[in-house]
Design an enzyme around this catalytic site. Structure first.
Site, PDB file in Angstrom:
ATOM      1  N   SER A   1       0.698  -1.084  -0.127  1.00 47.86           N
ATOM      2  CA  SER A   1      -0.065  -0.200  -0.226  1.00 47.86           C
ATOM      3  C   SER A   1       0.951   1.313  -0.136  1.00 47.86           C
ATOM      4  CB  SER A   1      -0.863  -0.088   1.337  1.00 47.86           C
ATOM      5  OG  SER A   1      -1.616   1.146   1.327  1.00 47.86           O
TER       6      SER A   1
ATOM      7  N   ALA B   1       6.859  10.581   4.959  1.00 46.52           N
ATOM      8  CA  ALA B   1       5.671  10.888   5.601  1.00 46.52           C
ATOM      9  C   ALA B   1       5.007  11.854   4.629  1.00 46.52           C
ATOM     10  CB  ALA B   1       6.167  12.047   6.748  1.00 46.52           C
ATOM     11  N   ILE B   2       4.098  10.883   3.868  1.00 48.59           N
ATOM     12  CA  ILE B   2       3.108  11.494   2.774  1.00 48.59           C
ATOM     13  C   ILE B   2       1.898  11.927   3.419  1.00 48.59           C
ATOM     14  CG2 ILE B   2       1.754  10.806   0.943  1.00 48.59           C
ATOM     15  CD1 ILE B   2       4.753  10.176   0.521  1.00 48.59           C
TER      16      ILE B   2
ATOM     17  N   LEU C   1      -0.651  10.358   4.356  1.00 54.04           N
ATOM     18  CA  LEU C   1      -2.039   9.752   3.942  1.00 54.04           C
ATOM     19  C   LEU C   1      -2.785  10.266   2.837  1.00 54.04           C
ATOM     20  CD1 LEU C   1      -2.949   8.470   7.417  1.00 54.04           C
ATOM     21  CD2 LEU C   1      -2.108   7.090   5.564  1.00 54.04           C
TER      22      LEU C   1
ATOM     23  N   ASN D   1      -6.640  -0.856   0.742  1.00 52.70           N
ATOM     24  CA  ASN D   1      -6.281  -0.548   2.187  1.00 52.70           C
ATOM     25  C   ASN D   1      -7.005   0.868   2.435  1.00 52.70           C
ATOM     26  OD1 ASN D   1      -4.484   1.641   3.763  1.00 52.70           O
ATOM     27  ND2 ASN D   1      -3.280  -0.340   3.752  1.00 52.70           N
TER      28      ASN D   1
ATOM     29  N   CYS E   1      -3.027   4.600  11.778  1.00 51.41           N
ATOM     30  CA  CYS E   1      -3.342   5.992  11.858  1.00 51.41           C
ATOM     31  C   CYS E   1      -3.905   6.516  13.083  1.00 51.41           C
ATOM     32  CB  CYS E   1      -4.378   6.339  10.761  1.00 51.41           C
ATOM     33  SG  CYS E   1      -5.577   5.116  10.810  1.00 51.41           S
TER      34      CYS E   1
ATOM     35  N   LYS F   1      -3.802  -4.495   9.354  1.00 47.99           N
ATOM     36  CA  LYS F   1      -2.292  -4.200   9.124  1.00 47.99           C
ATOM     37  C   LYS F   1      -1.596  -3.947  10.269  1.00 47.99           C
ATOM     38  CE  LYS F   1       0.962  -2.241   6.019  1.00 47.99           C
ATOM     39  NZ  LYS F   1       1.278  -1.354   4.654  1.00 47.99           N
TER      40      LYS F   1
ATOM     41  N   THR G   1       5.492   0.596   8.515  1.00 49.17           N
ATOM     42  CA  THR G   1       6.888   1.308   8.499  1.00 49.17           C
ATOM     43  C   THR G   1       7.143   1.510   9.906  1.00 49.17           C
ATOM     44  OG1 THR G   1       6.000   3.545   8.368  1.00 49.17           O
ATOM     45  CG2 THR G   1       6.729   2.559   6.084  1.00 49.17           C
TER      46      THR G   1
ATOM     47  N   GLY H   1       7.452  -2.868  -1.425  1.00 47.88           N
ATOM     48  CA  GLY H   1       6.966  -1.688  -1.552  1.00 47.88           C
ATOM     49  C   GLY H   1       7.911  -0.783  -2.004  1.00 47.88           C
TER      50      GLY H   1
HETATM   51  C1  FMN Z   1       5.738   6.014   0.218  1.00 52.56           C
HETATM   52  C2  FMN Z   1       5.056   5.203   1.106  1.00 52.56           C
HETATM   53  C3  FMN Z   1       3.514   5.196   1.340  1.00 52.56           C
HETATM   54  C4  FMN Z   1       2.940   4.367   1.855  1.00 52.56           C
HETATM   55  N1  FMN Z   1       1.688   4.456   2.368  1.00 52.56           N
HETATM   56  C5  FMN Z   1       0.848   3.593   3.058  1.00 52.56           C
HETATM   57  C6  FMN Z   1      -0.485   3.559   3.190  1.00 52.56           C
HETATM   58  O1  FMN Z   1      -0.995   4.428   2.677  1.00 52.56           O
HETATM   59  N2  FMN Z   1      -1.089   2.723   3.817  1.00 52.56           N
HETATM   60  C7  FMN Z   1      -0.286   1.744   4.540  1.00 52.56           C
HETATM   61  O2  FMN Z   1      -0.983   0.837   5.328  1.00 52.56           O
HETATM   62  N3  FMN Z   1       0.969   1.481   4.434  1.00 52.56           N
HETATM   63  C8  FMN Z   1       1.629   2.505   3.621  1.00 52.56           C
HETATM   64  N4  FMN Z   1       3.105   2.380   3.535  1.00 52.56           N
HETATM   65  C9  FMN Z   1       3.716   1.086   4.074  1.00 52.56           C
HETATM   66  C10 FMN Z   1       4.100   0.164   3.089  1.00 52.56           C
HETATM   67  O3  FMN Z   1       2.657  -0.498   2.413  1.00 52.56           O
HETATM   68  C11 FMN Z   1       4.780  -1.040   3.793  1.00 52.56           C
HETATM   69  O4  FMN Z   1       4.238  -1.469   4.737  1.00 52.56           O
HETATM   70  C12 FMN Z   1       5.955  -0.558   4.277  1.00 52.56           C
HETATM   71  O5  FMN Z   1       6.529   0.243   3.455  1.00 52.56           O
HETATM   72  C13 FMN Z   1       7.217  -1.691   4.308  1.00 52.56           C
HETATM   73  O6  FMN Z   1       7.448  -2.621   3.028  1.00 52.56           O
HETATM   74  P1  FMN Z   1       8.695  -2.053   2.285  1.00 52.56           P
HETATM   75  O7  FMN Z   1       9.866  -1.947   2.780  1.00 52.56           O
HETATM   76  O8  FMN Z   1       8.665  -3.061   0.878  1.00 52.56           O
HETATM   77  O9  FMN Z   1       8.423  -0.559   1.520  1.00 52.56           O
HETATM   78  C14 FMN Z   1       3.587   3.376   2.603  1.00 52.56           C
HETATM   79  C15 FMN Z   1       5.047   3.259   2.342  1.00 52.56           C
HETATM   80  C16 FMN Z   1       5.872   4.014   1.731  1.00 52.56           C
HETATM   81  C17 FMN Z   1       7.261   4.024   1.261  1.00 52.56           C
END
Ligand code: FMN
Ligand code: FAD
Ligand code: FES
Lengths: 301, 263
Positions: A21, A70-71, A73, A99, A128, A163, A190, A262
């Site tokens: 996501s 830190a987008i 959301l 999601n 959140c 999650k 994260t 991700g």
């Molecule tokens: C830019 C960015 C935006 C993300 N936005 C969301 C989100 O909207 N909702 C969510 O549950 N996780 C979000 N995540 C977390 C990822 O889905 C994932 O759990 C996390 O990045 C670990 O996986 P990775 O190391 O492969 O990126 C975001 C991660 C990144 C890097």
């Protein structure tokens, strides 16, 4: 023979590698590179009841073998996605994990109800802040998390994944969610972190703190998936720093039945398909299937 | 345009992941000129577009403007800034990198005389516009600013190669005129020159050039430098507030009309 095929909560996935996501939006940006139906599934950007503008920039910065984001959301709100992106995504033949998030249980439920017709699975982002619970993330409060889960389960007939956040104990939250009727888990979200700008003597990110992702967090993901697998019979979607086929197999051994990719997609837009192909080759060399590996680290010697 | 409206914009480039072979790495003062063989990208960049370049050992790519493309070759200007760009300028020729490209919207083609206002590696994003304007027979005024004389070689290797005269401004007065390049722009605009203004450099420079152009009722464009991860509209990291709402620099920009930006 399809070594990678896997059934997860009644849905059949041609391979276990899905997008994470927030790292693939709703897939449109990548749809000219390959058919989205080739992916195990797409997990959408988090969807909330109303549009959210997001955090001030800079919203991302690189860290050693990882990145902070830190987008905030940012998203266009559920109605825009139901009108436009989700029907389009289903037309591509892709499997879709939507999601969802909100600031109170009823908001999560309202989103889940609206996206259900397009969702193979629903993933509830509990990281959140709970606006009516001192802004503590739902993921760190077993009772608040369970309340969200019950509301979502009442609002949808789709299987629901919770999650989990790595920024607090996960087992008490997972137990409360199981009691509330959750169908499966996804983890890890994260890890909170910060990076400083030496010239400005201030944090780099506009939001000051952000979520750490990428290869740096993979060992944490492997440990938490492993720990959760020992304490639940529900299926697990594992993620955190997966960049190669070997990484995906590590998470499978720990207990992940599906694996999300991700951050790796930012450096390589083909990453989810490449990783699936690498897993396939590694399994072929050993004459084994994906399912032979799921949770295999837990079998007695 | 939003990232979601990708397919309705026929102008949007069909980017892909391309291989680049570093053939030359030459310091230009504090900057580096990197030359690559990139046959699959020949002729693909419009002025102001960029690529998202891999850096060995780094998790994210780095967005960089394309200075020049000649046949199979393309050139970038990289200013070492943080860990990624520092590693990039130390790579030896022969290194293979990958680039998501071509990305972004690029500058509108000049339809008359232009004034270019640049700082540092901002030159890279402007040079193809300068060449396009010259090709069409328009006048090109160039105002470049730097803290001191460090950009002299960069200016020679870029604008100089097109035979352009550059009004160079140094803040410390060590080269060219003392002061800021917007002083030159203001003089030109006050003279009544009917130019379009294109500015790329530090935020303060682009803002000042844009506000001047708007004051004199001239069209102006900037290329905004926002931290990027994906470079293709998927991560939403590159948000820019405009008068028509929030946009994303990697797909809706990096070029924006000055009057659109909330300065
Ligand atoms: C830019 C960015 C935006 C993300 N936005 C969301 C989100 O909207 N909702 C969510 O549950 N996780 C979000 N995540 C977390 C990822 O889905 C994932 O759990 C996390 O990045 C670990 O996986 P990775 O190391 O492969 O990126 C975001 C991660 C990144 C890097
Ligand atoms: C469209 C565009 C074109 C650019 N063209 C050029 C160019 O031609 N020459 C040049 O020298 N620089 C250019 N830049 C700036 C360059 O991308 C940054 O200096 C570089 O990304 C910094 O990386 P770093 O590893 O040195 O610093 P770090 O701070 O370690 O970077 C960490 C992360 O933040 C991002 N980031 C940090 N600073 C910036 C920034 N200023 N802009 C965008 N992302 C940033 C990086 O992409 C990276 O993911 C351009 C930026 C954009 C958006
Ligand atoms: S850099 Fe990812 S959306 Fe612009």
């Amino acid at each position: 023979m399809n070594r990678l095929e896997v059934e997860f909560l009644g849905v059949n996935f041609p391979n276990p590698i899905v997008t994470a996501s927030g790292t693939f939006n709703f897939g449109r940006e990548y749809a000219h590179l390959y058919p989205l139906a080739k992916l195990g599934a797409i997990t959408t950007k988090g969807v909330s009841p109303r549009p959210i503008a997001g955090a001030p920039t800079p919203r991302i910065t690189e860290t050693p073998m990882g990145m902070l984001n830190a987008i905030g959301l940012e998203n266009k709100g559920v109605d825009a996605y139901v009108a436009d992106e989700l029907p389009w995504l289903k037309e591509q033949g892709a499997r879709v994990i939507v999601n969802v998030f909100g600031d109170e249980p009823a908001h999560f439920a309202a989103v889940a109800a609206k996206v259900s017709p397009y969702a193979d699975l629903i993933e509830v982002n509990l990281s959140c802040p709970n606006v009516h619970g001192g802004n503590l993330p739902f993921a760190h409060d077993p009772q608040a998390a369970a309340a969200v889960l019950r509301a979502v389960k009442d609002a949808t007939d789709r299987p629901v994944l919770a999650k989990l956040s790595p920024n607090g104990p996960i087992l008490p939250v997972a137990a409360a969610l199981e009691e509330a009727g959750v169908d499966g888990f996804s983890l890890i979200n994260t890890l909170l972190g910060m990076r400083m700008n030496l010239d400005r003597k201030r944090p780099v990110l506009g939001n000051r703190q952000g979520g750490l992702s990428g290869p740096a967090i993979k060992p944490v993901a492997v440990r938490l998936v492993y720990e959760l697998f020992r304490n639940t019979d529900l299926p697990i979607l594992g993620m955190g720093g997966v960049t190669t086929g070997e990484d995906a197999l590590e998470l499978a051994l720990a207990g992940a039945r599906l694996v999300a990719v991700g951050t790796a997609t930012f450096a390589d837009p083909y990453a989810p398909l490449r990783i699936a192909a690498e897993v396939d080759r590694l399994l072929a060399e050993r004459g084994e299937t994906w399912l032979d590996w799921v949770g295999a680290a837990h079998t007695p010697n | 345009m939003t990232p979601q409206s990708l397919e309705v914009n026929a102008e949007r480039p069909r980017w892909d992941d391309h291989e680049l072979l570093l053939s030359e790495n030459r310091p230009l003062g504090p900057h580096h000129l990197l030359r690559f063989g990139a046959p699959t990208l020949a002729g693909r960049f419009r002025p102001g577009q960029f690529l998202n370049l891999s850096v060995p050992g780094h998790v994210l790519r780095r967005p960089l403007a394309v200075l020049r493309q000649e046949g199979d070759d393309l050139e970038l200007v990289v200013t070492p800034f943080g860990p990624g760009t520092r590693d990039l300028v130390n790579l030896p020729p022969g290194t293979r990198l990958r680039a998501l490209a071509p990305l972004g919207n690029g500058f509108p083609a000049p339809e008359g005389d232009v004034a270019l206002v640049s700082g540092g590696a901002g030159v890279a994003a402007l040079l193809m516009t300068a060449a396009a304007a010259l090709e069409r027979g328009w006048r090109v005024h160039v105002f470049h600013g730097a803290p001191g004389d460090e950009d002299v070689e960069l200016v020679k290797a870029s604008y100089g190669e097109l035979g352009l005269e550059v009004e160079y401004y140094s803040e410390d007065g060590s080269y060219g005129r003392a002061g800021l390049p917007t002083a030159g722009l203001e003089r030109l605009l006050a003279d009544g020159a009917a130019v379009s203004v294109y500015s790329v450099g530090p935020y303060g420079l682009m803002r000042a050039a844009s506000l001047l152009a708007l004051e004199y009722d001239r069209p102006a464009y900037v290329s905004l430098d926002v931290h990027m991860a994906c470079g293709v509209g998927a991560c939403l990291s590159c948000a820019v507030l405009t008068k028509s709402g929030q946009k994303h620099a990697c797909v809706d920009g990096p070029v924006f009309a000055a009057e659109e930006v909330v300065w």
